[in-house]
Design an enzyme around this catalytic site. Structure first.
Site, PDB file in Angstrom:
ATOM      1  N   LYS A  71       7.854  -9.649  34.856  1.00 31.95           N
ATOM      2  CA  LYS A  71       8.296 -10.915  35.447  1.00 31.95           C
ATOM      3  C   LYS A  71       8.954 -11.816  34.407  1.00 31.95           C
ATOM      4  O   LYS A  71      10.023 -12.394  34.660  1.00 31.95           O
ATOM      5  CB  LYS A  71       7.089 -11.607  36.092  1.00 31.95           C
ATOM      6  CG  LYS A  71       7.384 -12.926  36.761  1.00 31.95           C
ATOM      7  CD  LYS A  71       6.309 -13.325  37.752  1.00 31.95           C
ATOM      8  CE  LYS A  71       4.902 -13.074  37.315  1.00 31.95           C
ATOM      9  NZ  LYS A  71       4.458 -13.692  36.074  1.00 31.95           N
ATOM     10  N   THR A  74      10.252 -10.887  31.516  1.00 30.47           N
ATOM     11  CA  THR A  74      11.479 -10.227  31.064  1.00 30.47           C
ATOM     12  C   THR A  74      12.618 -10.483  32.049  1.00 30.47           C
ATOM     13  O   THR A  74      13.750 -10.791  31.654  1.00 30.47           O
ATOM     14  CB  THR A  74      11.246  -8.713  30.911  1.00 30.47           C
ATOM     15  OG1 THR A  74      10.198  -8.505  29.945  1.00 30.47           O
ATOM     16  CG2 THR A  74      12.497  -7.997  30.457  1.00 30.47           C
ATOM     17  N   ARG A 128       5.992 -21.051  30.604  1.00 28.04           N
ATOM     18  CA  ARG A 128       4.703 -21.532  30.108  1.00 28.04           C
ATOM     19  C   ARG A 128       4.507 -21.114  28.656  1.00 28.04           C
ATOM     20  O   ARG A 128       5.114 -20.159  28.183  1.00 28.04           O
ATOM     21  CB  ARG A 128       3.561 -20.953  30.946  1.00 28.04           C
ATOM     22  CG  ARG A 128       3.517 -21.447  32.381  1.00 28.04           C
ATOM     23  CD  ARG A 128       2.456 -20.717  33.177  1.00 28.04           C
ATOM     24  NE  ARG A 128       2.750 -19.290  33.254  1.00 28.04           N
ATOM     25  CZ  ARG A 128       1.853 -18.350  33.523  1.00 28.04           C
ATOM     26  NH1 ARG A 128       0.586 -18.682  33.723  1.00 28.04           N
ATOM     27  NH2 ARG A 128       2.193 -17.090  33.597  1.00 28.04           N
ATOM     28  N   LYS A 153      -3.404  -8.401  27.306  1.00 27.51           N
ATOM     29  CA  LYS A 153      -2.204  -8.636  28.107  1.00 27.51           C
ATOM     30  C   LYS A 153      -0.942  -8.767  27.267  1.00 27.51           C
ATOM     31  O   LYS A 153       0.126  -8.326  27.641  1.00 27.51           O
ATOM     32  CB  LYS A 153      -2.402  -9.896  28.950  1.00 27.51           C
ATOM     33  CG  LYS A 153      -1.217 -10.237  29.853  1.00 27.51           C
ATOM     34  CD  LYS A 153      -1.527 -11.466  30.692  1.00 27.51           C
ATOM     35  CE  LYS A 153      -0.347 -11.838  31.575  1.00 27.51           C
ATOM     36  NZ  LYS A 153       0.790 -12.348  30.819  1.00 27.51           N
ATOM     37  N   ALA A 196      -2.906 -18.482  36.017  1.00 22.13           N
ATOM     38  CA  ALA A 196      -2.661 -18.529  37.459  1.00 22.13           C
ATOM     39  C   ALA A 196      -3.804 -17.940  38.269  1.00 22.13           C
ATOM     40  O   ALA A 196      -3.884 -18.160  39.478  1.00 22.13           O
ATOM     41  CB  ALA A 196      -1.367 -17.805  37.798  1.00 22.13           C
ATOM     42  N   PHE A 203       1.278 -14.214  37.370  1.00 21.47           N
ATOM     43  CA  PHE A 203       0.808 -13.113  38.204  1.00 21.47           C
ATOM     44  C   PHE A 203       1.675 -12.920  39.453  1.00 21.47           C
ATOM     45  O   PHE A 203       2.871 -13.200  39.430  1.00 21.47           O
ATOM     46  CB  PHE A 203      -0.671 -13.291  38.555  1.00 21.47           C
ATOM     47  CG  PHE A 203      -1.581 -13.227  37.353  1.00 21.47           C
ATOM     48  CD1 PHE A 203      -1.584 -12.124  36.515  1.00 21.47           C
ATOM     49  CD2 PHE A 203      -2.428 -14.280  37.040  1.00 21.47           C
ATOM     50  CE1 PHE A 203      -2.403 -12.061  35.402  1.00 21.47           C
ATOM     51  CE2 PHE A 203      -3.264 -14.226  35.924  1.00 21.47           C
ATOM     52  CZ  PHE A 203      -3.250 -13.120  35.115  1.00 21.47           C
ATOM     53  N   PHE A 226      12.987   0.710  34.546  1.00 21.63           N
ATOM     54  CA  PHE A 226      12.365   1.437  33.452  1.00 21.63           C
ATOM     55  C   PHE A 226      13.199   2.692  33.179  1.00 21.63           C
ATOM     56  O   PHE A 226      13.868   3.215  34.076  1.00 21.63           O
ATOM     57  CB  PHE A 226      10.921   1.819  33.795  1.00 21.63           C
ATOM     58  CG  PHE A 226       9.912   0.745  33.499  1.00 21.63           C
ATOM     59  CD1 PHE A 226       8.978   0.905  32.489  1.00 21.63           C
ATOM     60  CD2 PHE A 226       9.900  -0.439  34.230  1.00 21.63           C
ATOM     61  CE1 PHE A 226       8.045  -0.080  32.213  1.00 21.63           C
ATOM     62  CE2 PHE A 226       8.983  -1.435  33.963  1.00 21.63           C
ATOM     63  CZ  PHE A 226       8.040  -1.254  32.947  1.00 21.63           C
ATOM     64  N   TRP A 284      15.534  -5.626  30.207  1.00 20.96           N
ATOM     65  CA  TRP A 284      14.814  -5.161  29.016  1.00 20.96           C
ATOM     66  C   TRP A 284      15.750  -4.446  28.053  1.00 20.96           C
ATOM     67  O   TRP A 284      15.713  -4.674  26.846  1.00 20.96           O
ATOM     68  CB  TRP A 284      13.659  -4.232  29.435  1.00 20.96           C
ATOM     69  CG  TRP A 284      12.824  -3.770  28.283  1.00 20.96           C
ATOM     70  CD1 TRP A 284      11.766  -4.421  27.709  1.00 20.96           C
ATOM     71  CD2 TRP A 284      12.990  -2.542  27.554  1.00 20.96           C
ATOM     72  NE1 TRP A 284      11.268  -3.682  26.667  1.00 20.96           N
ATOM     73  CE2 TRP A 284      11.986  -2.522  26.552  1.00 20.96           C
ATOM     74  CE3 TRP A 284      13.871  -1.469  27.651  1.00 20.96           C
ATOM     75  CZ2 TRP A 284      11.855  -1.471  25.661  1.00 20.96           C
ATOM     76  CZ3 TRP A 284      13.737  -0.421  26.753  1.00 20.96           C
ATOM     77  CH2 TRP A 284      12.746  -0.419  25.779  1.00 20.96           C
TER      78      TRP A 284
END
Length: 555
Positions: free
Chosen positions: A71, A73, A94, A105, A273, A301, A381, A409
């Site tokens: 998210k 990225t 954030r 994480k 969140a 999230f 990916f 990415w």
């Protein structure tokens, strides 16, 4: 393959003064933190108050999995993509918490060639905002316990202190402690506990305040304890609100940084969140909307948590009207939701992906209910096959949902140009944004509405303790506040092991409390905790500084 850290370290940043110029900020409002970071004085808003707001774009996602969703990225890549197609754009993110950075994480600055820099600084101490929030919170605790020790003029019942101490670290040993042990001069012995800094009400208050004055007014409303006759005690009663404003007077200012592609980004505030409301500060968002034509932000999230709280709490409180919502999904994660084991995600499996797509479908259904134009971003990916991508795109088209393959990415903004163009098209549509529940409804009905409309559940089971707490909040006049659900991010249910799109389930509420300063009611479900623990092998074990003074192991 280069790590995110290596990519960030090899990047040559523009002096932050150049980013200030690019963001059209008068230098008199800028406070420099070295050559790569700056704080922006909120007085700038007085100069911009008559300027028209830009378009607001929210990036959200499906339920997170170990397979990865990307998210942040996608958010950073979209910011750069919009810049590449000639749009005046800013990102709003954030601030990362040190707990996840050293735990499992990771950080919150994006990945690959879609990152915000200086990545190390942002993920570690940055401009000191987290330390200010921690100090503010713990100053309340110190003054509170001192008040009890020094004669207890406020008649506080030590067994009814609800304000927790905090630390910006994952440390399960602090979930339940005893303070003031051994001798009377240490204070009044009582049970206590810590939460992580990003789960504190101070953090929530910072992120929902309009300015420093509003922060002080809000923080004074926070309830810290109850008296022996069960009456609330607030920070205003402790007479420490002014001191807290002093501690926070620098942290209240948004931080300006840049992407790898030199696009301006404001990073400010960082509530979790799954526990808090999971959005960057109102101050930063509103400032960006005055400075840019397009503002891209994200909420923590999946759409069941961050997006719901962004739309039901932040937008309601700050009178924001989002223009578009991007729902991020990965083929890997959808296959995991479809029953594929983690070690087989690299193998093509269109059937499993189409089975797992039901999770994406629920999040699309959720955000549609808020009346905002939406689209799906497929975060690419390297092992995604053409057949899998085509199947997902076809499914979206058949559902009438706009879709774009994002390669942020690997390619940064170049990989999101199609996404950027489609986001602009969405922003040109009419937004009919509205919260999904009436804030004046009962607490029970608001929780039920979220359960049914957002999670797809059947009902809500309130514990006996939660029922008593709800009645107390009604007596105190807090019933008509928005709801902030504390729930596992891993599932639409309150059980982190249940994936996909379950139905017919109940949400179990075990605790309800008011965050009077933030202005919402926190509803705790399942086994949610406000102080995370470290995994068996924390990320911190692989970090260090090499002979050249460069960090390694930070992602």
């Amino acid at each position: 393959m280069k790590t995110d850290l290596q990519i960030a370290q090899e990047n040559v940043m523009e002096p932050i003064s150049k980013i200030v110029e690019k963001a059209h900020i008068d230098p008199k409002y800028v406070e420099y933190y070295g050559s790569t970071k700056a704080k922006i004085n909120n007085d700038l808003m007085q100069e911009l108050q008559d300027k028209k707001d830009g378009k607001l774009i929210l990036v959200t996602a499906i339920n997170p999995t170990k397979a990865g969703e990307g998210k942040s990225t996608t958010t950073v890549g979209l910011v750069d993509g919009l810049s590449l197609i000639g749009k005046n754009v800013m990102g709003c993110l954030r601030e990362p918490s040190l707990g996840p950075v050293f735990g499992l994480k990771g950080g919150a600055t994006g990945g690959g060639y879609a990152q915000v820099v200086p990545m190390e600084d942002i993920n570690l101490h940055f401009t000191g905002d987290m330390h200010a929030i921690t100090t503010t919170n713990n100053l309340v605790s110190a003054v509170l316990d001192n008040s009890i020790y020094q004669g207890n003029e406020l008649n506080i019942d030590p067994t009814k202190v609800i304000w927790k101490r905090c630390l910006d670290m994952n440390d399960r040993t602090l979930r339940s402690i005893t303070i003031a042990q051994d001798k009377p001069t240490n204070g009044v012995e009582r049970k206590d506990s810590f939460c992580i800094t990003v789960a504190t009400e101070v953090m929530a208050v910072l992120c929902l305040s309009k300015d420093l004055k509003d922060f002080e007014e809000r923080i004074n409303r926070c309830i810290v304890a109850y008296t022996y006759d069960d009456q609330p005690v607030t920070i205003k009663d402790l007479k420490v609100g002014g001191a807290l404003a002093v501690v926070m007077k620098e942290a209240i200012k948004p931080n300006l940084v840049q992407t790898l592609q030199k696009t301006p980004v404001l990073i400010h505030g960082g509530p979790f969140a799954n526990i808090a409301h999971g959005c960057n500060s109102v101050i930063a968002t509103k400032m960006a909307l005055k400075l840019a034509d397009y503002v891209v932000t994200e909420a923590g999230f999946g759409a069941d948590l961050g997006a719901e709280k962004f739309l039901d709490i932040k937008c309601r409180v700050a009178e924001l009207k989002p223009n578009a919502i991007v729902v991020v999904a990965t083929i890997r994660a959808l296959k995991l939701h479809g029953g594929v084991s983690a070690d087989e995600l690299g193998n093509e499996n269109v059937e499993a992906m189409l089975k797992g797509i039901e999770n994406l479908e629920k999040h699309i259904d959720t955000v549609k209910q808020f009346g905002v134009p939406i689209l799906v971003a497929i975060n690419k990916f390297t092992k995604d096959t053409d057949a899998e991508v085509a199947a997902l795109e076809k499914w979206c088209e058949e559902k009438g949902v706009l879709v774009s393959l994002s390669d942020a990415w690997a390619k940064g903004g170049e990989g999101t140009i199609d996404l950027a163009k489609k986001v602009v098209a969405c922003c040109d549509e009419e937004s009919h944004y509205a919260p999904i529940y009436d804030v004046n409804d009962s607490i029970e009905n608001k929780v039920l509405t979220i359960t049914q409309k957002v999670y797809g559940g059947k009902g809500v089971v309130f514990s006996d303790e939660a029922k008593v707490q709800i009645e107390k909040l009604k007596q105190l006049g807090f019933e008509h506040l928005p709801i902030c659900m504390a729930k596992t991010p891993m599932s639409l249910t309150d059980d982190p092991k249940i994936m996909g799109r379950p139905s017919g389930f109940d949400i179990h509420v075990n605790e309800v409390k008011v965050s009077a300063g933030a202005g919402f009611i926190v509803v705790f479900t399942g086994s949610i905790m406000t102080m995370p623990g470290l995994p068996k092998v924390p990320a911190a074990l692989g970090m260090g500084v090499d002979e050249n003074g460069d960090s390694y192991g930070i992602f």
